[in-house]
Design a protein around this motif. Sequence first.
Motif, mmCIF file in Angstrom:
data_model
loop_
_atom_site.group_PDB
_atom_site.id
_atom_site.type_symbol
_atom_site.label_atom_id
_atom_site.label_comp_id
_atom_site.label_asym_id
_atom_site.label_seq_id
_atom_site.Cartn_x
_atom_site.Cartn_y
_atom_site.Cartn_z
ATOM 1 N N GLY A 12 35.585 -32.265 -58.734
ATOM 2 C CA GLY A 12 35.291 -32.962 -59.982
ATOM 3 C C GLY A 12 36.151 -32.414 -61.105
ATOM 4 N N PHE A 13 36.646 -33.298 -61.933
ATOM 5 C CA PHE A 13 37.482 -32.894 -63.066
ATOM 6 C C PHE A 13 36.620 -32.164 -64.078
ATOM 7 C CE2 PHE A 13 39.349 -33.705 -67.244
ATOM 8 C CZ PHE A 13 40.634 -33.238 -67.045
ATOM 9 N N PRO A 25 34.705 -27.833 -56.859
ATOM 10 C CA PRO A 25 34.227 -28.482 -55.643
ATOM 11 C C PRO A 25 32.924 -29.229 -55.897
ATOM 12 C CG PRO A 25 34.788 -26.196 -55.191
ATOM 13 C CD PRO A 25 34.863 -26.388 -56.677
ATOM 14 N N VAL A 26 32.767 -30.374 -55.265
ATOM 15 C CA VAL A 26 31.577 -31.196 -55.446
ATOM 16 C C VAL A 26 30.335 -30.447 -54.974
ATOM 17 C CG1 VAL A 26 30.489 -33.373 -54.789
ATOM 18 C CG2 VAL A 26 32.925 -33.303 -55.242
ATOM 19 N N CYS A 27 30.472 -29.634 -53.938
ATOM 20 C CA CYS A 27 29.330 -28.888 -53.387
ATOM 21 C C CYS A 27 29.095 -27.570 -54.110
ATOM 22 C CB CYS A 27 29.540 -28.622 -51.901
ATOM 23 S SG CYS A 27 29.497 -30.099 -50.909
ATOM 24 N N LEU A 48 32.511 -40.768 -51.159
ATOM 25 C CA LEU A 48 31.323 -40.832 -50.319
ATOM 26 C C LEU A 48 31.192 -39.575 -49.458
ATOM 27 C CD1 LEU A 48 28.891 -42.429 -49.302
ATOM 28 C CD2 LEU A 48 30.411 -43.502 -47.642
ATOM 29 N N ARG A 49 32.287 -39.144 -48.853
ATOM 30 C CA ARG A 49 32.249 -37.925 -48.037
ATOM 31 C C ARG A 49 31.853 -36.700 -48.869
ATOM 32 N NH1 ARG A 49 37.629 -39.428 -45.669
ATOM 33 N NH2 ARG A 49 37.106 -40.674 -43.849
ATOM 34 N N ALA A 50 32.435 -36.596 -50.065
ATOM 35 C CA ALA A 50 32.131 -35.460 -50.933
ATOM 36 C C ALA A 50 30.667 -35.484 -51.366
ATOM 37 C CB ALA A 50 33.053 -35.467 -52.149
ATOM 38 N N GLU A 51 30.154 -36.645 -51.712
ATOM 39 C CA GLU A 51 28.758 -36.746 -52.133
ATOM 40 C C GLU A 51 27.826 -36.460 -50.958
ATOM 41 O OE1 GLU A 51 25.580 -36.879 -54.495
ATOM 42 O OE2 GLU A 51 27.665 -36.880 -55.152
#
Length: 64
Positions: A12-13, A25-27, A48-51
């Motif tokens: 994420g920016f 990182p999204v996680c 979608l994969r990151a979420e």
Amino acid sequence: MVDTSRDNRVGGFRGVAGPYWSLRPVCGGYEWEVKPEHARPADPMERLRAENARCNARSRGDVL
């Protein structure tokens, strides 16, 4: 955003740090910096994969 210089890592920016963009990182995890020319918007499948990864990590208690 996708960092093309790091095996298409998704993050994420977070903002601008001098000549670099900060991504996280999204996680969860540590932010990293990327040159703007090595970043691109994530496509719908990458988002979608990151979420999904974030939801899985959240269910394990790894992130809030």
